[in-house]
Enzyme design. Structure first.
Site, short mmCIF file in Angstrom:
data_model
loop_
_atom_site.label_atom_id
_atom_site.label_comp_id
_atom_site.label_asym_id
_atom_site.label_seq_id
_atom_site.Cartn_x
_atom_site.Cartn_y
_atom_site.Cartn_z
N VAL A 186 22.20 53.87 -43.67
CA VAL A 186 20.84 53.72 -44.18
C VAL A 186 20.13 55.07 -44.26
CG1 VAL A 186 18.56 52.71 -43.74
CG2 VAL A 186 20.63 51.38 -43.29
N ASP A 211 20.34 63.59 -36.30
CA ASP A 211 21.28 62.63 -35.72
C ASP A 211 21.81 63.20 -34.41
OD1 ASP A 211 22.95 60.06 -37.10
OD2 ASP A 211 23.94 61.02 -35.39
N ARG A 239 29.06 64.03 -36.73
CA ARG A 239 28.44 63.57 -37.96
C ARG A 239 27.59 64.67 -38.59
NH1 ARG A 239 28.39 60.41 -42.43
NH2 ARG A 239 26.39 59.42 -42.85
N THR A 297 20.53 48.69 -34.79
CA THR A 297 19.97 47.67 -33.89
C THR A 297 21.06 46.62 -33.65
OG1 THR A 297 18.97 46.68 -35.87
CG2 THR A 297 17.53 47.94 -34.43
N THR A 301 16.30 47.00 -38.55
CA THR A 301 16.04 45.56 -38.56
C THR A 301 15.74 45.05 -37.15
OG1 THR A 301 17.51 45.29 -40.44
CG2 THR A 301 16.95 43.30 -39.20
N CYS A 316 24.52 43.72 -40.59
CA CYS A 316 23.28 42.99 -40.91
C CYS A 316 23.42 41.47 -40.78
CB CYS A 316 22.81 43.35 -42.31
SG CYS A 316 22.28 45.07 -42.47
N ARG A 353 31.99 48.13 -38.95
CA ARG A 353 31.07 47.60 -37.94
C ARG A 353 31.06 46.07 -37.96
NH1 ARG A 353 25.57 50.41 -39.51
NH2 ARG A 353 26.36 49.75 -41.55
#
Length: 436
Positions: free
Chosen positions: A18, A36, A41, A99, A134, A274, A345
């Protein structure tokens, strides 16, 4: 006093699926810092490569700025860092951290609270903190804002302000990219709500929808994925029923889909960060206020059962062909949570693998999109490499779990000595023994 956009500097906290696309979008018009905590990364992005494949290397490299001084001298651009100092001069902070849930499916807010602590250390009067992660309704104002106040010593809605604009991104989708998906926005008071809305309008070409409050925006996001989860659970249940009746589910859905208002959902594994997670956030909040969400949790239970269902159905077909189960070799094609995407994920393919292994079967997993190191670290599973396509006849069963484009042209064909289960229903019907 809110700073004018032409004087703004934006800090994006969290550079995953995102955060990075959002940071690049803002960097094309604003001074932007991408922060980050993962040094690996950060190093990768500083070199101009995104392993998630959400941002093309050419685009990333076109906006990169190497130093804070270089960014200060430019009107726009993106500085990637794992240091807190470069974000201290920002006036807009956007939080895009994960999250997740724990093993009991309870929400884990730790990443958001840690991000809030980091921002609180550099927060100044007039700054705006916008959350995209979220969550269930109330997290921004009831959980994160108190952390900002405590660490910064500033007062909410007097010294600093907050907003919420739920992330909307579809991993692997090169058509519906971050700027082409309409964005919901909100703010902690009417002036801030308009400020946040105008900020996103500057980069979101699809437009925005300004919600009446932060809680409304939070609720809107969590029900988007809960709705999809429930609808997929419905067709997954249909696939189980029709299987028992000897009816092909895909043919039923095609027939029903001729009605103009029939929703085109398809059965399958429901994973990812999600849809397979967010309903638990809404369920948690509902239970806190004394309501037990029956439909939401029933949908989650059913969708989480599909991996085991695929495995047991495959074994049944093997037994019907008088194929040995114990010590047999099975190939699972695909491990990511969706096709043509490297995101592993919360993949539910792992459920198929674990169920087959419980029958003492030798299970190989092949996925050209998945990072073997990440799969090993997250799931303790070593995916195979090599000329798998040329050695299909060594397996008693093949399960096409993820419809990567590479697999669609493979010479997969059921036989007396091999069971083929097509989870995604992308192969020709006469070439498979079963599909959802």
């Amino acid at each position: 006093m809110l700073k004018p956009f032409n004087e703004s500097k934006i800090a994006i906290i969290g550079l995953g699926y995102v955060g990075l696309p959002l940071a690049v979008a803002f960097a094309e018009k604003f001074k932007t810092v991408g922060y980050d905590i993962d040094p690996k990364r950060v190093d990768e992005l500083q070199k101009g490569h995104d392993r998630t494949l959400e941002v093309e290397d050419d685009l990333l490299q076109s906006v990169l700025v190497k130093t804070s001084m270089g960014l200060d001298e430019k009107e726009k651009g993106l500085l990637i860092t794992d240091a807190v100092l470069p974000i201290s001069s920002a006036n807009i902070y956007i939080v895009t951290v994960p999250t997740p849930t724990d093993k009991h499916n309870r929400p884990i807010l730790t990443p958001m609270l840690k991000a809030s602590e980091a921002i609180g250390k550099v927060l100044k009067k007039g700054d705006v903190v916008i959350y995209e992660s979220t969550v269930y309704p109330g997290v921004t104002e009831e959980e994160c804002v108190p952390v900002l106040e405590k660490v910064s010593g500033l007062k909410f809605n007097e010294d600093f302000f907050a907003g919420y604009s739920p992330e909307r991104i579809n991993p692997g989708d090169k058509e519906h990219t971050v700027t082409k998906i309409l964005k919901v926005t909100s703010g902690s008071n009417p002036e801030v709500a308009e400020y946040v809305d105008q900020l996103y309008k500057a980069v979101i070409t699809a437009g925005t929808h300004k919600a009446s409050s932060i809680k409304v925006a939070e609720a809107a996001k969590v029900i988007e994925n809960s709705q999809r989860d429930i609808n997929i659970a419905f067709v997954n249940e249909l696939s189980k029923i029709f299987n028992l009746l000897g009816i092909d589910t895909q043919e039923v859905l095609e027939a029903a889909g001729t009605k103009w208002n029939f929703l085109p959902f398809r059965p399958g594994l429901v994973g990812g960060h999600c849809i397979g997670v967010d309903p638990f956030y809404l369920a948690q909040k509902a239970q806190e206020v004394g309501y037990h969400p029956e439909i939401i949790l029933a949908g989650r239970r059913l969708n989480d059962s599909m991996g085991k269902h695929v495995a047991t159905e495959t074994i049944k077909y093997m037994m019907r062909k008088d194929l040995k189960v114990i010590d047999s070799k099975v190939l699972i094609l695909g491990f990511t949570f969706k096709e043509d995407c490297p995101d592993v994920r919360n993949t539910r393919v792992i459920d198929i693998y674990r169920e087959l292994k419980s029958f003492d079967m030798e299970v190989d997993v092949y996925d050209p999109w998945a990072d073997p190191e990440e799969v090993k670290q997250e799931y303790g599973l070593e995916i195979i490499n090599g000329k798998t396509k040329e050695n299909l006849d060594q397996y008693s069963a093949i399960i096409l779990a993820v419809a990567h484009k590479e697999f669609r042209s493979w010479p997969i064909q059921k036989s007396e000595n091999q069971v083929v289960f097509d989870v995604k229903s992308v192969l020709e019907k006469n070439k498979v023994d079963a599909r959802l």
